[in-house]
Design a protein around this motif. Structure first.
Motif, mmCIF file in Angstrom:
data_model
loop_
_atom_site.group_PDB
_atom_site.id
_atom_site.type_symbol
_atom_site.label_atom_id
_atom_site.label_comp_id
_atom_site.label_asym_id
_atom_site.label_seq_id
_atom_site.Cartn_x
_atom_site.Cartn_y
_atom_site.Cartn_z
ATOM 1 N N GLU A 94 21.813 -12.152 16.945
ATOM 2 C CA GLU A 94 20.594 -11.403 16.637
ATOM 3 C C GLU A 94 20.227 -10.492 17.795
ATOM 4 O O GLU A 94 20.446 -10.827 18.964
ATOM 5 C CB GLU A 94 19.415 -12.355 16.410
ATOM 6 N N LYS A 117 17.393 -9.160 20.009
ATOM 7 C CA LYS A 117 16.052 -9.570 20.428
ATOM 8 C C LYS A 117 15.509 -8.454 21.324
ATOM 9 O O LYS A 117 16.067 -8.176 22.374
ATOM 10 C CB LYS A 117 16.099 -10.876 21.207
ATOM 11 N N HIS A 166 23.189 -3.420 12.192
ATOM 12 C CA HIS A 166 21.814 -2.907 12.224
ATOM 13 C C HIS A 166 21.800 -1.374 12.205
ATOM 14 O O HIS A 166 20.803 -0.758 12.580
ATOM 15 C CB HIS A 166 21.072 -3.440 13.457
#
Length: 143
Positions: free
Chosen positions: A70, A72, A103
């Motif tokens: 992920e 962050k 993303h």
């Protein structure tokens, strides 16, 4: 004593103790001063995260980390330096690049950086700028 020899750990082969290196006074700032400039600094693994955070603070730019698949933190417009302490196979950087591409972050904005590049010459399928390249003719840095 050669710079890299100072940080060698010999356990089941050769490892570089970059964790120890960045705790020495002035060493972290020295690393950041030799990195390419960017608008965004992203860290992977512990050392990469520390270096990215320090670089962002010194340069008053953005910092993010990639942890457990992920992102962050916030990535702003502009170029990105993705940072690892030591890359031996490139797998961690590749996984981080995959997360960023998922993303919709354009790969052309991203430049990979490692303090030590230990990838074998035949396994270098993407570019990584480094301070120390174990297989380059000049082991004093190839920035």
């Amino acid at each position: 004593m050669d710079f890299l020899e100072r940080y060698l750990k010999k356990e089941n082969g050769i490892k570089y103790d970059i964790d120890y290196m960045i705790t020495e006074k002035g060493r972290l700032a020295s690393i950041v001063s030799r990195m390419p400039a960017a608008r965004n600094y992203g860290g992977i693994n512990n050392v990469g995260m520390i270096i990215a955070s320090h670089a962002a603070e010194i340069n008053r730019d953005s910092y993010f980390m990639i942890h457990h698949g992920e992102i962050k933190g916030k990535i702003h417009e502009g170029n990105i330096i993705l940072i690892d302490g030591v890359t031996t196979t490139g797998t961690s950087l590749k996984k981080a690049l995959e997360v960023m591409e998922a993303h919709r972050i354009n790969r052309d904005r991203i430049e990979c950086f490692a303090v030590v590049d230990g990838r074998l010459p035949g396994s270098r399928d993407f570019s990584v700028k480094s301070l120390y390249d174990l297989f380059a003719n000049n082991k004093n840095g190839n920035k």
